[in-house]
Structures are given as structure tokens and as C-alpha cells.
Design a protein around this motif. Sequence first.
Motif, PDB file in Angstrom:
ATOM      1  N   ALA A  76      -7.148   8.710  -2.653  1.00  0.00           N
ATOM      2  CA  ALA A  76      -8.581   8.414  -2.953  1.00  0.00           C
ATOM      3  C   ALA A  76      -8.663   7.303  -3.776  1.00  0.00           C
ATOM      4  N   VAL A  77      -7.827   7.368  -4.655  1.00  0.00           N
ATOM      5  CA  VAL A  77      -7.630   5.875  -5.546  1.00  0.00           C
ATOM      6  C   VAL A  77      -7.201   4.624  -4.925  1.00  0.00           C
ATOM      7  N   ALA A  78      -6.246   4.772  -3.864  1.00  0.00           N
ATOM      8  CA  ALA A  78      -5.906   3.554  -3.033  1.00  0.00           C
ATOM      9  C   ALA A  78      -6.974   3.174  -2.100  1.00  0.00           C
ATOM     10  N   ALA A  79      -7.845   4.257  -1.674  1.00  0.00           N
ATOM     11  CA  ALA A  79      -8.898   3.758  -0.508  1.00  0.00           C
ATOM     12  C   ALA A  79     -10.189   2.878  -1.529  1.00  0.00           C
TER      13      ALA A  79
ATOM     14  N   GLY B  83       2.394   5.472 -14.530  1.00  0.00           N
ATOM     15  CA  GLY B  83       2.766   4.744 -13.217  1.00  0.00           C
ATOM     16  C   GLY B  83       1.319   4.522 -12.406  1.00  0.00           C
ATOM     17  N   ARG B  84       0.436   4.836 -12.985  1.00  0.00           N
ATOM     18  CA  ARG B  84      -1.182   4.535 -12.343  1.00  0.00           C
ATOM     19  C   ARG B  84      -1.287   3.025 -12.184  1.00  0.00           C
ATOM     20  N   LEU B  85      -0.963   2.409 -13.453  1.00  0.00           N
ATOM     21  CA  LEU B  85      -1.264   0.854 -13.333  1.00  0.00           C
ATOM     22  C   LEU B  85      -0.399   0.288 -12.278  1.00  0.00           C
ATOM     23  N   VAL B  86       1.015   0.847 -12.165  1.00  0.00           N
ATOM     24  CA  VAL B  86       1.755   0.360 -11.151  1.00  0.00           C
ATOM     25  C   VAL B  86       1.346   0.650  -9.855  1.00  0.00           C
ATOM     26  N   GLY B  87       0.867   1.590  -9.488  1.00  0.00           N
ATOM     27  CA  GLY B  87       0.212   2.005  -8.174  1.00  0.00           C
ATOM     28  C   GLY B  87      -1.143   1.124  -8.049  1.00  0.00           C
TER      29      GLY B  87
ATOM     30  N   LEU C 202       0.968  -1.256  -0.157  1.00  0.00           N
ATOM     31  CA  LEU C 202      -0.082  -0.024  -0.030  1.00  0.00           C
ATOM     32  C   LEU C 202       0.873   1.490  -0.198  1.00  0.00           C
ATOM     33  N   TYR C 203       1.605   1.451   0.684  1.00  0.00           N
ATOM     34  CA  TYR C 203       2.474   2.429   1.041  1.00  0.00           C
ATOM     35  C   TYR C 203       3.383   2.621  -0.172  1.00  0.00           C
ATOM     36  N   VAL C 204       4.055   1.859  -0.989  1.00  0.00           N
ATOM     37  CA  VAL C 204       4.983   1.981  -1.920  1.00  0.00           C
ATOM     38  C   VAL C 204       3.813   2.201  -3.338  1.00  0.00           C
ATOM     39  N   GLY C 205       2.850   1.663  -3.381  1.00  0.00           N
ATOM     40  CA  GLY C 205       1.747   2.050  -4.409  1.00  0.00           C
ATOM     41  C   GLY C 205       1.417   3.316  -4.264  1.00  0.00           C
TER      42      GLY C 205
ATOM     43  N   LEU D 259      -2.733  -5.884  -5.260  1.00  0.00           N
ATOM     44  CA  LEU D 259      -2.171  -6.859  -4.836  1.00  0.00           C
ATOM     45  C   LEU D 259      -1.916  -6.994  -3.343  1.00  0.00           C
ATOM     46  N   GLY D 260      -1.770  -5.889  -2.667  1.00  0.00           N
ATOM     47  CA  GLY D 260      -1.654  -5.733  -1.098  1.00  0.00           C
ATOM     48  C   GLY D 260      -2.812  -6.057  -0.645  1.00  0.00           C
TER      49      GLY D 260
END
Length: 305
Positions: A81-84, A135-139, A71-74, A145-146
Motif C-alpha cells: 500500500a505504501v509502495a502504491a 527501514g521505512r525511509l529506506v524503502g 520497487l521490489y527491493v524497496g 527513486l524508482g
Amino acid sequence: MLWGGSFVAIDAGLGDWPPLLFAGARYFLAGGAVLAYAATRGGAWRPRESSEYLAVGVAGVFIIGLYHGLLYVGELYVSGAVAAVVVSLSPVLTAGAATVLVGRPTDRVEIGGFALRILGVVVVANPAPGSLGSGRLVGVGLIFLGTVTFSVGGAVVQTVRSGLTTAALNGWAMVLGDTFLLSGATVRGESVGAIVWSPTAVTAFVYLTVGSGVIAWMLYFALLTRVEATELHLVGYLEPVVAAGAGWALLGYATAPQVFAGFALVVGSFVVIEREQIGDILGRRTAVTDSPQSCTPVGRDGPVD
């Protein structure tokens, strides 16, 4: 509010903290506080049997270590907001993992719900040709995955017979996960000297350690004695709303329309998969509202003060 705001705090703090060191330092303090709480509450708070060590190991490595590391690396690549939104998949992923572990057959409606879930992630990732190099797809991929590791870990822990209290299990998991994260930070070459001790760095760290790391978990432990897991999982669907609002108010981030569209698909998948449980919840709420009798909240060990 506390957990939704954590995605924004991570976003803000990553400008001054190396990611794995950031996560590890947070859980070094939060884990000690939660363990101290577990010890003072009584009950089995130290693992003694092999099953309890297994539960702590799975929770520490999968739920705390791998999940938070990814999560933190992503979040180096995408906003909070995207992460959430991606992390809000965890209830349906956990339900899917539990279905596989116990061997329960999945009907066509549930398969449709899982398809909605995947579609929601694709919409949030926005794999358009012009965005492939951003890099959006990477994040999104790392955070997804997390979230998978979090969900699989949660499903496995639910199948392990453990006498540990919930607070003790989470406290030991935080301590083990902290060790895992700090080891990963060492492998990545992260060092304390790389931290920029700005007001933002300190505020983000304190918020994540105390607010979402200790206070929010105390609320979670209290809610476990009052509501069922399906109801408690609904908290996860409010986190993206808080993250989007806090990101806009505090960091000036504008959330793209496809993020909200993807979130709507994720919520739809939850409604489809958990339709029976949601119906039971609504039925109980209606029954309580229509009943003239008073109701005393009851926890797992009896009436709650």
C-alpha cells in the motif's frame, strides 16, 4: 484492479523470492507474451532505426529495469500500500520531466502542485524520530527513486520518434529490462536455489506474470486507442486504493492514517498540475451526455470495433 493488486503480490512473494530474480523471471515470460501479441497484430514490431533502438533502450533500462528493481527491493522494507502511494506520483513526475525536456515554462500554480507532491511523499515516509531506524525511509526512498526513473524514462520515450507499435515497444522493453534485472540479481548473489517454492510464491509469480504482466497490459494497449493519456493516467490513482484493500483482505495489513493523508496530497497535486486537461475531459463528457447523437469510439487509426 490488476495493477493495484500487483503491489500486494510483490509483498507476498518477496518472502520466498529474491527481489531482482523475482522481477526478472516475471518479465522473462511476460515480455515474450507481449512480443508475440505485437507480432500477430501487424505493424512495425521489430526495431530497425536508431530512434527505435533508443526508445527500446530507454524504456527497457529506466521503465522496466531500474524502476522494478528499486520497487521490489524497496518493498522489502514497506508494504504494498505504501509502495502504491509513492508510485502514484508517476503521472505528475512524468509531467514535470516532460516540462523540463520541452522547455515549457512552469507557472506558480504548477510549482504549488509539485510542492504538494513532495509533501505527500514526506507524509507517507513518516520521518519521525522513532521511525528513522525502521527501514521505512529506506524503502520509501528506493521506491521514490524508482518512480523518478520510470517517469524520466517515460518522458524521454515520448520525445523519441519511433514507428514501433506500443505493444512492440513495451514487449522489447520487457525483454531488455528482464536482462538488466537478472544481471543485477547475479551481481547481488541471488540464485534460483534461494527460491522457496511455496503456494504463495507460485501464486504471486503467476499473478504478476499473467494478471498484471500480460492481461493488464493488453487492457492498457486497448485503452490507448480509446482515451487520452491524461484520462488513462487516472488509473494510477486507483492503484493505492486497491493495494490497501487487498493488503488488508489477503495479508491482514492495516494501513496507517498518514498513508491515506499522503495519498490525498498526491491526488491534490495531480488535480492542480493537470487542472486544464481535467477540465477538458469533464467538458467533453458533459457535451457527450447532453448530445442526442450516437458516438462511435475512434482510435488513432480510425473507428474501433
